[in-house]
Design a protein around this motif. Structure first.
Motif, PDB file in Angstrom:
ATOM      1  N   LEU A  15      34.681  76.298  42.182  1.00  0.00           N
ATOM      2  CA  LEU A  15      34.316  77.623  41.684  1.00  0.00           C
ATOM      3  C   LEU A  15      32.831  77.679  41.313  1.00  0.00           C
ATOM      4  O   LEU A  15      32.347  76.833  40.563  1.00  0.00           O
ATOM      5  CB  LEU A  15      35.152  77.937  40.440  1.00  0.00           C
ATOM      6  CG  LEU A  15      34.797  79.233  39.719  1.00  0.00           C
ATOM      7  CD1 LEU A  15      35.590  80.386  40.310  1.00  0.00           C
ATOM      8  CD2 LEU A  15      35.043  79.112  38.234  1.00  0.00           C
ATOM      9  N   ALA A  17      30.484  79.409  39.137  1.00  0.00           N
ATOM     10  CA  ALA A  17      30.505  80.323  37.975  1.00  0.00           C
ATOM     11  C   ALA A  17      29.192  81.064  37.818  1.00  0.00           C
ATOM     12  O   ALA A  17      29.166  82.214  37.374  1.00  0.00           O
ATOM     13  CB  ALA A  17      30.839  79.543  36.708  1.00  0.00           C
ATOM     14  N   ASN A  37      34.784  90.517  33.153  1.00  0.00           N
ATOM     15  CA  ASN A  37      35.315  89.242  32.669  1.00  0.00           C
ATOM     16  C   ASN A  37      35.246  88.179  33.747  1.00  0.00           C
ATOM     17  O   ASN A  37      35.564  88.447  34.897  1.00  0.00           O
ATOM     18  CB  ASN A  37      36.789  89.422  32.290  1.00  0.00           C
ATOM     19  CG  ASN A  37      36.955  89.395  30.795  1.00  0.00           C
ATOM     20  OD1 ASN A  37      36.131  88.797  30.092  1.00  0.00           O
ATOM     21  ND2 ASN A  37      37.986  90.047  30.317  1.00  0.00           N
ATOM     22  N   ALA A  39      32.596  86.821  34.924  1.00  0.00           N
ATOM     23  CA  ALA A  39      31.412  86.985  35.780  1.00  0.00           C
ATOM     24  C   ALA A  39      30.429  85.824  35.660  1.00  0.00           C
ATOM     25  O   ALA A  39      29.536  85.668  36.490  1.00  0.00           O
ATOM     26  CB  ALA A  39      30.705  88.299  35.444  1.00  0.00           C
ATOM     27  N   GLY A  40      30.577  85.012  34.599  1.00  0.00           N
ATOM     28  CA  GLY A  40      29.669  83.871  34.439  1.00  0.00           C
ATOM     29  C   GLY A  40      28.673  84.030  33.295  1.00  0.00           C
ATOM     30  O   GLY A  40      27.754  83.214  33.149  1.00  0.00           O
ATOM     31  N   SER A  42      29.006  83.784  29.846  1.00  0.00           N
ATOM     32  CA  SER A  42      29.000  82.712  28.838  1.00  0.00           C
ATOM     33  C   SER A  42      28.505  81.404  29.449  1.00  0.00           C
ATOM     34  O   SER A  42      27.782  80.639  28.798  1.00  0.00           O
ATOM     35  CB  SER A  42      30.394  82.515  28.248  1.00  0.00           C
ATOM     36  OG  SER A  42      30.782  83.654  27.511  1.00  0.00           O
ATOM     37  N   THR A  43      28.875  81.160  30.696  1.00  0.00           N
ATOM     38  CA  THR A  43      28.406  79.944  31.369  1.00  0.00           C
ATOM     39  C   THR A  43      26.878  79.951  31.470  1.00  0.00           C
ATOM     40  O   THR A  43      26.228  78.923  31.245  1.00  0.00           O
ATOM     41  CB  THR A  43      29.035  79.820  32.776  1.00  0.00           C
ATOM     42  OG1 THR A  43      30.459  79.819  32.635  1.00  0.00           O
ATOM     43  CG2 THR A  43      28.594  78.558  33.480  1.00  0.00           C
ATOM     44  N   HIS A  52      26.053  72.819  29.132  1.00  0.00           N
ATOM     45  CA  HIS A  52      26.475  72.354  30.452  1.00  0.00           C
ATOM     46  C   HIS A  52      25.229  72.047  31.275  1.00  0.00           C
ATOM     47  O   HIS A  52      24.288  72.833  31.253  1.00  0.00           O
ATOM     48  CB  HIS A  52      27.233  73.456  31.219  1.00  0.00           C
ATOM     49  CG  HIS A  52      28.596  73.745  30.690  1.00  0.00           C
ATOM     50  ND1 HIS A  52      29.480  72.773  30.308  1.00  0.00           N
ATOM     51  CD2 HIS A  52      29.226  74.925  30.505  1.00  0.00           C
ATOM     52  CE1 HIS A  52      30.600  73.332  29.906  1.00  0.00           C
ATOM     53  NE2 HIS A  52      30.478  74.645  29.998  1.00  0.00           N
TER      54      HIS A  52
HETATM   55  P1  ADP Z   1      32.296  85.505  31.268  1.00  0.00           P
HETATM   56  O1  ADP Z   1      31.663  84.996  30.021  1.00  0.00           O
HETATM   57  O2  ADP Z   1      31.387  86.369  32.078  1.00  0.00           O
HETATM   58  O3  ADP Z   1      33.599  86.216  31.011  1.00  0.00           O
HETATM   59  P2  ADP Z   1      32.571  82.688  31.944  1.00  0.00           P
HETATM   60  O4  ADP Z   1      31.171  82.238  32.059  1.00  0.00           O
HETATM   61  O5  ADP Z   1      33.299  82.333  30.706  1.00  0.00           O
HETATM   62  O6  ADP Z   1      32.659  84.270  32.217  1.00  0.00           O
HETATM   63  O7  ADP Z   1      33.413  82.119  33.158  1.00  0.00           O
HETATM   64  C1  ADP Z   1      32.978  82.236  34.495  1.00  0.00           C
HETATM   65  C2  ADP Z   1      33.954  81.496  35.396  1.00  0.00           C
HETATM   66  O8  ADP Z   1      33.827  80.101  35.194  1.00  0.00           O
HETATM   67  C3  ADP Z   1      35.413  81.831  35.110  1.00  0.00           C
HETATM   68  O9  ADP Z   1      36.100  81.859  36.328  1.00  0.00           O
HETATM   69  C4  ADP Z   1      35.866  80.680  34.231  1.00  0.00           C
HETATM   70  O10 ADP Z   1      37.256  80.454  34.367  1.00  0.00           O
HETATM   71  C5  ADP Z   1      35.055  79.526  34.772  1.00  0.00           C
HETATM   72  N1  ADP Z   1      34.741  78.512  33.745  1.00  0.00           N
HETATM   73  C6  ADP Z   1      34.018  78.713  32.616  1.00  0.00           C
HETATM   74  N2  ADP Z   1      33.876  77.587  31.917  1.00  0.00           N
HETATM   75  C7  ADP Z   1      34.546  76.615  32.618  1.00  0.00           C
HETATM   76  C8  ADP Z   1      34.771  75.214  32.414  1.00  0.00           C
HETATM   77  N3  ADP Z   1      34.287  74.584  31.353  1.00  0.00           N
HETATM   78  N4  ADP Z   1      35.504  74.565  33.358  1.00  0.00           N
HETATM   79  C9  ADP Z   1      35.992  75.203  34.445  1.00  0.00           C
HETATM   80  N5  ADP Z   1      35.808  76.503  34.694  1.00  0.00           N
HETATM   81  C10 ADP Z   1      35.095  77.218  33.795  1.00  0.00           C
END
Ligand code: ADP
Ligand code: MG
Length: 250
Positions: A15, A17, A37, A39-40, A42-43, A52
């Motif tokens: 995936l 992110a 939701n 979308a990436g 928080s990542t 990370h």
């Molecule tokens: P948002 O904050 O925009 O809702 P996130 O950044 O939390 O989105 O997540 C983006 C994508 O990455 C999602 O599909 C989520 O499931 C995946 N994801 C986020 N953190 C992790 C992680 N630590 N391990 C695996 N997948 C992750």
């Protein structure tokens, strides 16, 4: 440029992110990241704050490459963040939570601490003073002695702001700062963000509350499936067909 990402990418297994994102954060402004939701968003914050390691791409702060620096080093460079699910100590008071936030920045050397208790005492006093200052700034004087667990959601959000501000940052990253609070309280938090910017702090927030973002943000980036699909002022974003399509799920 103040802080910028170049081709920033994060893969979790198969995936992607965050996918090749170029974004620049403008100094002294309110920058925002929106998107559905998953979308990436928080990542993206996790990459910038060092939680990370990116899969590829770079993060540049005031001309310096900070990619792959550990979180504590990045905090020392003046970058603070709050978390989507607040990571506060519910069984401690607001004041104690904020003092811990400040200690993370002042990193007193243990040997020094043992040998020179006077200096340690001075540092403790400074910590406490700074904590009280940010508690006043965030409007938490009245609840400073209360346990965080007993606060309203809005007061918890303010405490998270105070914690970030205690590290004396140049930029604060706020992950959904108004989630779960009512419209009046949302307005109060928006005012607090403006007050931060007025004191010279650069703000970057993730938020779902569109009305708030459209009024508040100077610059907005829209993420969808990890990719930047639009960037600009509220007016520009609002009229961008790519954004409308992403939000309508087309
Ligand atoms: P948002 O904050 O925009 O809702 P996130 O950044 O939390 O989105 O997540 C983006 C994508 O990455 C999602 O599909 C989520 O499931 C995946 N994801 C986020 N953190 C992790 C992680 N630590 N391990 C695996 N997948 C992750
Ligand atoms: Mg998120």
């Amino acid at each position: 440029m103040f802080l910028e990402t170049k081709n920033l990418t994060k893969k979790f297994g198969g995936l992607t992110a965050v996918n090749n994102v170029d974004f620049s954060i403008e100094k002294g402004k309110i920058n925002a990241i929106i998107g559905p939701n998953g979308a990436g968003k928080s990542t993206f914050f996790n990459l910038i704050s060092g939680f990370h390691p990116p899969s590829s791409g770079s993060i540049i702060l005031k001309g310096q490459d900070i990619t792959n620096m550990p979180p504590n080093k990045i905090a020392e460079m003046g970058i603070a963040r709050t978390f989507q699910t607040t990571n506060l100590f519910e069984q401690s008071t607001v004041l104690d939570n904020v003092i811990v936030g400040h200690r993370l920045r002042t990193k007193s050397n243990l040997m020094d601490a043992v040998l020179r208790t006077k200096r340690l005492k001075r540092e403790e006093d400074r910590c406490r003073e700074k904590a009280l200052e940010v508690i006043r700034f965030t409007g938490l004087e009245k609840v400073a002695g209360k346990l965080v667990g007993s606060l309203t959601q809005e007061e918890k959000k303010r405490t998270a702001f105070a914690l970030a501000l205690a590290t004396e940052p140049e930029i604060v990253f706020l992950d959904e700062p108004a989630a779960g609070v009512n419209p009046d309280e949302t307005e109060g938090l928006a005012q607090l963000m403006k007050k931060m910017v007025d004191t010279g702090i650069t703000v970057c927030l993730i938020e779902h509350k569109m009305q708030m973002i459209m009024k508040l943000a100077d610059k907005i980036m829209v993420l969808n499936y990890g990719e930047k699909i639009s960037e600009g002022t509220a007016e520009e974003i609002r009229n961008d067909p790519a954004v409308i399509k992403a939000y309508l799920g087309g």
